[in-house]
Enzyme design. Structure first.
Site, PDB file in Angstrom:
ATOM      1  N   GLU A 109       0.930  -1.292   0.039  1.00 47.35           N
ATOM      2  CA  GLU A 109      -0.050   0.132   0.134  1.00 47.35           C
ATOM      3  C   GLU A 109       0.721   1.464   0.073  1.00 47.35           C
ATOM      4  O   GLU A 109       0.140   2.264   0.447  1.00 47.35           O
ATOM      5  CB  GLU A 109      -1.020  -0.075   1.270  1.00 47.35           C
ATOM      6  CG  GLU A 109      -0.244   0.164   2.576  1.00 47.35           C
ATOM      7  CD  GLU A 109       0.136  -1.200   3.419  1.00 47.35           C
ATOM      8  OE1 GLU A 109       0.128  -2.231   2.749  1.00 47.35           O
ATOM      9  OE2 GLU A 109       0.149  -1.183   4.556  1.00 47.35           O
ATOM     10  N   ASN A 110       1.925   1.199  -0.562  1.00 42.55           N
ATOM     11  CA  ASN A 110       3.211   2.540  -0.655  1.00 42.55           C
ATOM     12  C   ASN A 110       2.185   3.836  -0.965  1.00 42.55           C
ATOM     13  O   ASN A 110       1.214   3.568  -1.769  1.00 42.55           O
ATOM     14  CB  ASN A 110       3.851   2.286  -1.561  1.00 42.55           C
ATOM     15  CG  ASN A 110       4.637   1.041  -1.704  1.00 42.55           C
ATOM     16  OD1 ASN A 110       5.183   0.561  -0.556  1.00 42.55           O
ATOM     17  ND2 ASN A 110       4.485   0.081  -2.733  1.00 42.55           N
ATOM     18  N   GLU A 166      -5.762  -2.424  -0.446  1.00 44.21           N
ATOM     19  CA  GLU A 166      -4.473  -1.741  -0.656  1.00 44.21           C
ATOM     20  C   GLU A 166      -4.879  -0.154  -0.414  1.00 44.21           C
ATOM     21  O   GLU A 166      -4.588   0.492   0.024  1.00 44.21           O
ATOM     22  CB  GLU A 166      -3.629  -1.864  -1.525  1.00 44.21           C
ATOM     23  CG  GLU A 166      -3.013  -3.202  -1.692  1.00 44.21           C
ATOM     24  CD  GLU A 166      -2.555  -3.861  -0.361  1.00 44.21           C
ATOM     25  OE1 GLU A 166      -2.054  -2.957   0.303  1.00 44.21           O
ATOM     26  OE2 GLU A 166      -2.799  -5.232  -0.090  1.00 44.21           O
TER      27      GLU A 166
HETATM   28  N1  PHE Z   1       1.080  -4.398   3.862  1.00 43.98           N
HETATM   29  C1  PHE Z   1       0.650  -5.399   2.716  1.00 43.98           C
HETATM   30  C2  PHE Z   1      -0.841  -5.638   2.861  1.00 43.98           C
HETATM   31  O1  PHE Z   1      -1.716  -4.939   2.430  1.00 43.98           O
HETATM   32  C3  PHE Z   1       1.200  -6.714   2.826  1.00 43.98           C
HETATM   33  C4  PHE Z   1       2.687  -6.812   2.705  1.00 43.98           C
HETATM   34  C5  PHE Z   1       3.548  -7.065   3.785  1.00 43.98           C
HETATM   35  C6  PHE Z   1       3.358  -6.783   1.331  1.00 43.98           C
HETATM   36  C7  PHE Z   1       4.840  -7.063   3.746  1.00 43.98           C
HETATM   37  C8  PHE Z   1       4.863  -6.669   1.330  1.00 43.98           C
HETATM   38  C9  PHE Z   1       5.535  -7.133   2.451  1.00 43.98           C
HETATM   39  O2  PHE Z   1      -1.386  -6.339   3.580  1.00 43.98           O
HETATM   40 ZN    ZN Z   2      -2.806  -4.908   4.461  1.00 42.45          ZN
END
Ligand code: PHE
Ligand code: ZN
Length: 870
Positions: free
Chosen positions: A269-270, A303
């Protein structure tokens, strides 16, 4: 432990001594090397007093070219460099830090930090990948405003992207060009992203509720654009839904998604620049199933929803991961429920909890939704943190009521906008907003394990008494458990299936309690824990007649399905035990026959629900019901019952096949997808009879299909029917989709899951096949994951050849992509749950892995697996 591993404890949290207000990054992309120049404006954290002037910056696999404070090179005496970062000494209260490093994306196969996926350069920084880009306090509670300049060869990298708005771009010398991005929102470094490549794009616009136009783009490798339209439509859908449901409007002028082939997880989700695994973006009827379409829709939404729950308000430290993930999965679930069949969407969630989360919570890796310690954070992106975390949110929402809970979420987002906070902060905000008392409820976050809920019902003289008691088994490192606050929904029905008590929630917050229902005319049929109101295992002995009634009449589709599952389970358990004891295999009981007969005679309007109600519990689910899992007995028992159903209901199943056969052009919607599901389910039952008619039908379906869902239905039906039909269909499939790696993943899975012949040898051959690529996680998951999950009899072969195969690949993978290797090691870790000879075989394989030099990731999993039982 090898390497630099250190166990980190939640209790050790200390706020950062220095804060970074702005981060200026410059990426100079050259062949074989990227030079990163970072300039940070730093100041002491006014909240932290008397902690000295020594500062830790994380950094791994970096070549440090220079480091300066206020443009003065740091003296050697003030600098201490280790393999995981560096210390700076004698710092002023306010200064500019300049760090120049070089990184080599070509040698980075971990898919963390800045790496190459095909011809695309991209980043993955969560959880701690940013420290593979530059020296930085790689922790989410340091939030900064970023400006990023990227410069690269214009021909090789025509597209240059980072977070925020592009404020400048232009040509540079020697055929190079550059772009500068400014992200106005302060963010933790795990949300940083950069992409450079030669990419195709589709564009659209979304107009927000207040009338702002947001430019939307989805980028992917050229030639795949036509597979991105569903993702784009889903994005717009998610944006509108978040406005309508939570009043949350997107906060920047552009939103970009980039799909890459090599990605460890589903998506990331950057801020304003989401990076996705192609598997969660591509959806075209020719290459993607209904399941793929639904997953793309939900992951895109997930995301996007993180923009508020995760980005605007983020986590103080990684122990709080469920703060953003549990809440965002909950929001994703709500979105999915609003877009599909509500009942079946919930059924899928419940199945996920029971099939995957309960086993995790009962195994060597059990941990609380808010873990107390970890060695490698990447090992904690678990079903417990995500899905159990979402269930906890759901329980609070239930207690508060959906509208009050929505208000509470908004209150939380307002109160903590721009901050990095904790799960406790969230729960406190919910208490403030709703007036609920969640003191005892908080135990759900701190204690692992699935509570068992025992219910005993007694009826006399117009009065029903429900006695409820709870007990939670010990988990590693947590011997005793408190009483949980368990919301249990209860409804009562009469013999004709009429509601005599509307569903209500009772709360069991003591070890045991009694709930009384008065003034009843007759002994009612009791329906409890409807739709899984709490993530607990229900122990409630109900007779067949009651289950048959609930299956036919319960007002909640999830409860109808659950009653069906209980009915099937009773028969399955008998069959499994019979096989285990070499006794005669049972016939179908009268209850199951009556239930299925009623179901097919008077099927629910919702076709997907019919398919779910016809489906037997998974092998995992059946294994869970036993003290020790006997893989061969579970498989034999499940097959037996499935075949008995096919024999008994052959006519009805054919009628279902005919009534739901493909017609008209493919559309992905609730009704059409539901029909396809019934078709596939009935076909699969009939395949168990292995008649020429069913083989022919499957082949014909395959040849005529205008979509991947029907094609897969045919392939699945033929899966265990070796012969000319299967060979022809599989060959045609492999030929037609040779250029579609995600479709070839389906082929790899099918091939790995084929039981006849020597599956272990077949998988070993495929490891050397051109269609396989060891550095791509999707391929590895398809082949190895597909083998372990899809071919239990081969994986659990008594001579241990299946375990050896998987152990070999874990060892080979570990030095390249530790995150993925650790995930695979997780498949061997729960060996204690299995009967002999499986348990010893799995344990030996695990011990062999443990004897090698390993990454922290894999070491942590292997040691948990080999450690003391709870
Ligand atoms: N944060 C991401 C999600 O939406 C998952 C993720 C974690 C992707 C670590 C890459 C590395 O759930
Ligand atoms: Zn997430």
């Amino acid at each position: 432990m090898t390497g630099n591993s250190q166990r980190k404890y939640r209790a050790d949290y200390r706020p950062p001594i220095y804060l970074i207000d702005t981060v200026d990054l410059d990426f100079d992309i050259r062949d074989g090397v990227i030079r990163v120049t970072a300039r940070h404006s730093v100041r002491r954290n006014p909240q932290v007093i008397g902690e000295g002037d020594r500062w830790w910056l994380d950094g791994r696999e970096l070549r440090l070219l220079s480091i300066a404070v206020d443009d003065e090179p740091v003296a050697d005496a003030a600098l201490e460099i280790t393999a995981t970062g560096l210390w700076l000494d004698g710092l002023p209260d306010r200064f500019t830090l300049t760090v120049v490093t070089e990184i080599d994306p070509e040698r980075n196969l971990s898919l963390e930090g800045l790496y190459r996926s095909g011809t695309i350069l991209c980043t993955q920084c969560e959880a701690t990948g940013f420290s593979r880009i530059t020296y930085f306090p790689d922790r989410p509670d340091v939030m900064s405003r970023y400006t990023t300049r990227v410069e690269a060869d214009a021909a090789r990298y025509p597209v240059l992207l980072s977070n925020g708005n592009c404020i400048e771009s232009g040509e540079a010398d020697h055929g190079r060009h550059y772009a500068v991005y400014d992200d106005p929102f302060a963010k933790p470094c795990y949300l940083f992203a950069l992409v450079a490549g030669d990419l195709g794009v589709i564009r659209d616009t979304f107009t927000t509720a207040s009338g702002r136009a947001v430019a939307l783009r989805v980028y992917t490798k050229h030639g795949n654009e036509d597979q991105c339209h569903h993702a784009m439509a889903s994005l717009k859908d998610a944006m509108a839904w978040d406005e309508a449901t939570y009043g949350l409007e997107y906060d920047l002028d552009s939103f970009v998604i980039v799909a890459v082939g090599s990605f460890n997880m589903g998506a990331m989700e950057n801020k304003s620049l989401n990076i996705f695994n192609t598997a969660c973006i591509f959806a075209h009827q020719n290459t993607a199933t209904d399941g793929d379409f639904a997953r793309v829709r939900d992951v895109v939404a997930h995301e996007y929803f993180h923009n508020y729950t995760g980005n605007r308000v983020t986590c103080r430290d990684w122990f709080q991961l469920s703060l953003k993930e549990g809440l965002t999965v909950y929001r994703e679930h709500q979105f999915a429920i609003d877009h599909g069949s509500p009942g079946v969407t919930r059924i899928e969630q419940v199945r996920m909890i029971r099939d995957v989360q309960f086993p995790e919570d009962a195994g060597p890796r059990a941990h609380p939704v808010r873990p107390e310690s970890y060695v490698e954070m990447n090992n904690f992106y678990t079903i417990t943190v995500y899905e159990k975390g979402a269930e906890l949110i759901r329980m609070m929402a239930r207690m508060a009521g959906r509208d009050a809970f929505t208000t509470a979420v908004k209150h939380y987002l307002d109160k903590h906008d721009g901050q990095a906070v904790t799960i406790d902060d969230f729960v406190a905000a919910v208490e403030e907003s709703t007036g609920l008392d969640l003191a005892q409820f908080r135990h759900w976050y701190g204690f692992a394990g699935t509570p068992r809920l025992r219910v005993v019902s007694r009826y006399d003289d117009g009065r029903l008494t429900l006695e409820m008691a709870q007990a939670t088994p010990a988990t590693p490192g947590q011997k005793s458990k408190p009483n949980f606050d368990i919301p249990v929904s209860v409804a009562l029905f009469d013999d004709a299936g009429r509601v005599v008590r509307e569903p209500e929630i009772v709360r069991l917050d003591k070890q045991r309690d009694t709930f009384v229902f008065e003034a009843l005319d007759q002994a009612p049929t009791v329906s409890v824990l409807r739709g899984l109101t709490a993530p607990v295992r229900l122990e409630f002995d109900q007779n067949e007649a009651a289950l048959v009634r609930l299956m036919a009449h319960d007002s909640d589709p999830v409860s109808r399905w659950d009653a069906a599952q209980s009915l099937y389970m009773a028969t399955l358990k008998v069959a499994v035990s019979a096989h285990r004891n070499a006794g005669p295999m049972p016939e179908l009981g009268a209850g199951v026959i009556e239930a299925i007969a009623t179901l097919v005679a008077d099927p629910p309007e919702d076709r997907a629900l019919l398919a779910e109600m016809l489906s037997l519990p998974s092998a995992t689910q059946i294994g869970e019901a036993f003290e020790a899992i006997d893989v061969a007995a579970v498989e034999a028992g499940r097959r037996h019952v499935k075949r008995r159903i096919a024999v008994r209901f052959e006519t009805e199943l054919w009628a279902l096949v005919d009534a739901h056969a493909p017609r008209g052009d493919y559309v992905f919607d609730r009704d059409a997808a539901g029909r396809r599901r019934v078709f596939a389910t009935a076909l699969d039952y009939l395949a168990g009879l292995n008649t020429p008619a069913i083989r022919e039908r499957a082949r014909e379906v395959f040849e005529r299909a205008d979509n991947m869902t029907d094609r897969m239905a045919a392939l699945n039906a033929l899966q265990d029917l070796p012969g000319e039909d299967r060979d022809a269909v599989r060959a045609a499939f492999a030929h037609r989709f040779a250029d579609y790696p995600l479709v070839m993943d389906k082929w790899l899975r099918l091939t790995a899951a084929t039981e006849d012949g020597d599956a272990v040898a077949r998988v070993r051959d495929l490891l050397g096949d051109a269609r396989f690529d060891f550095t791509n996680p999707n391929r590895v998951r398809a082949l190895i994951g597909g083998f372990v999950r899809g071919n239990p009899l081969a994986f659990h072969r008594e001579d241990g050849a299946g375990y050896r195969l998987v152990a070999d690949e874990i060892l080979r993978l570990d030095s390249l992509n530790p995150q993925l290797a650790a995930a695979l090691a997780g498949l061997l870790a729960p060996w204690r749950r299995y009967a002999e000879p499986y348990a010893s075989g799995m344990r030996d394989a695990l011990a062999r892995i443990g004897a090698a030099e390993l990454s922290d990731n894999t070491r942590e999993i292997v040691e948990a697996g080999l450690g003391e039982a709870a």
